[in-house]
Design a protein around this motif. Structure first.
Motif: not given
Length: 282
Positions: A121, A149, A154, A252-255, A260, A262-263
């Motif tokens: 992540s 995406p 992205e 890959r999305r990050s917070r 996280y 991404g689902h």
């Protein structure tokens, strides 16, 4: 100096599978390979015990790689640091990080250990996860599958990695995007026939994906691209396509401050059998 490919080694057969994959990738990219092992001193037993065991582990991994890949530049690095911190930091100057994970069954090994989701992540570079027990069964001449995406920024990050991977392997690239029916159509199927919703939505999805692919087609004209548009959940589509692929590429999305990814990426990590490249987007 070119950025290295980094493989995490921990003394398991799964990490040797990852090192083997990373060595092949380093050869393709004409870049050095670094075998990286982080460990901590707990003060049990004789002084220096952890240092000695860590050195033995790394030396054994280096010997194995050099015996099987004598045509690449490879070196080993040890660090007395938690592996999660070490890999995230080294990702700042790496071309990619390659990790191993046991299969079959739920994702284990690196994923649930101290490295795991923090590296996946938070690393600044792509992270490739190699499936222990299944990677050897994947076709070496199979397709590269990439989930495209909708967001332009992205998509560019993911497609850059995927096209380069396909070009260096001489492999076809299957660019895939799922589409969905609006809720009103699923509740009232008759509306599909009245408005040709299904055909128009599928066509719009394909046009949008082709717009994203256009610049990369021109940048990599030698790559044969298969456009794949499918009705249904994105995860189910990618897991199905990965069954015959040599590599699955997803964004890959990050917070900040979380693990996280991404689902879609999270589900692919758990269910897809092919090696998976998670490419950081925004």
């Amino acid at each position: 100096m070119p950025q290295p490919v980094i493989a995490g080694v921990d003394g398991t057969s799964d990490s040797l599978l990852a090192a083997d994959w990373a060595a092949r990738e380093a050869r393709r990219q004409e870049t050095p390979l670094v075998l990286l092992h982080g460990y901590e001193r707990f003060g049990f037993g004789e002084d220096g015990y952890e240092d000695e065991e860590a050195r033995k582990l790394l030396d054994a991994s280096l010997t194995w790689v050099r015996e099987h890949h004598d045509d690449i530049e490879v070196k080993g690095e040890l660090a007395v640091r938690p592996e999660s911190e070490l890999f995230v930091e080294r990702g700042n100057d790496a071309q990619m990080i390659v990790l191993g994970s046991r299969r079959p069954g739920p994702v284990t090994g690196f994923i649930l250990g101290s490295v795991g989701l923090r590296v996946l992540s938070q690393a600044a570079c792509p992270v490739v996860l190699i499936r222990g027990g299944t990677v050897s069964q994947q076709p070496q001449d199979g397709e590269i599958v990439v989930g495209v995406p909708e967001d332009e920024e992205e998509a560019d990050a993911v497609l850059e990695f995927a096209f380069r991977a396909a070009a260096t392997r001489g492999a076809p690239l299957r660019a895939a995007r799922a589409w969905h029916l609006p809720p009103v159509a699923t509740r009232h199927p008759a509306t599909l026939a009245m408005s040709e919703t299904r055909g128009s939505l599928e066509a719009a999805t394909r046009r949008g994906m082709l717009d994203r692919l256009g610049p990369w087609h021109r940048a990599y004209p030698e790559v044969a691209v298969i456009e794949h548009v499918e009705l249904g959940p994105t995860v189910e589509m990618l897991v199905s396509l990965a069954a015959s692929a040599q590599l699955l590429v997803v964004g890959r999305r990050s917070r900040l401050g979380t693990r996280y990814v991404g689902h879609v990426a999270h589900a692919a990590l758990h269910f897809a059998d092919a090696p998976i490249a998670l490419v950081p987007t925004r």
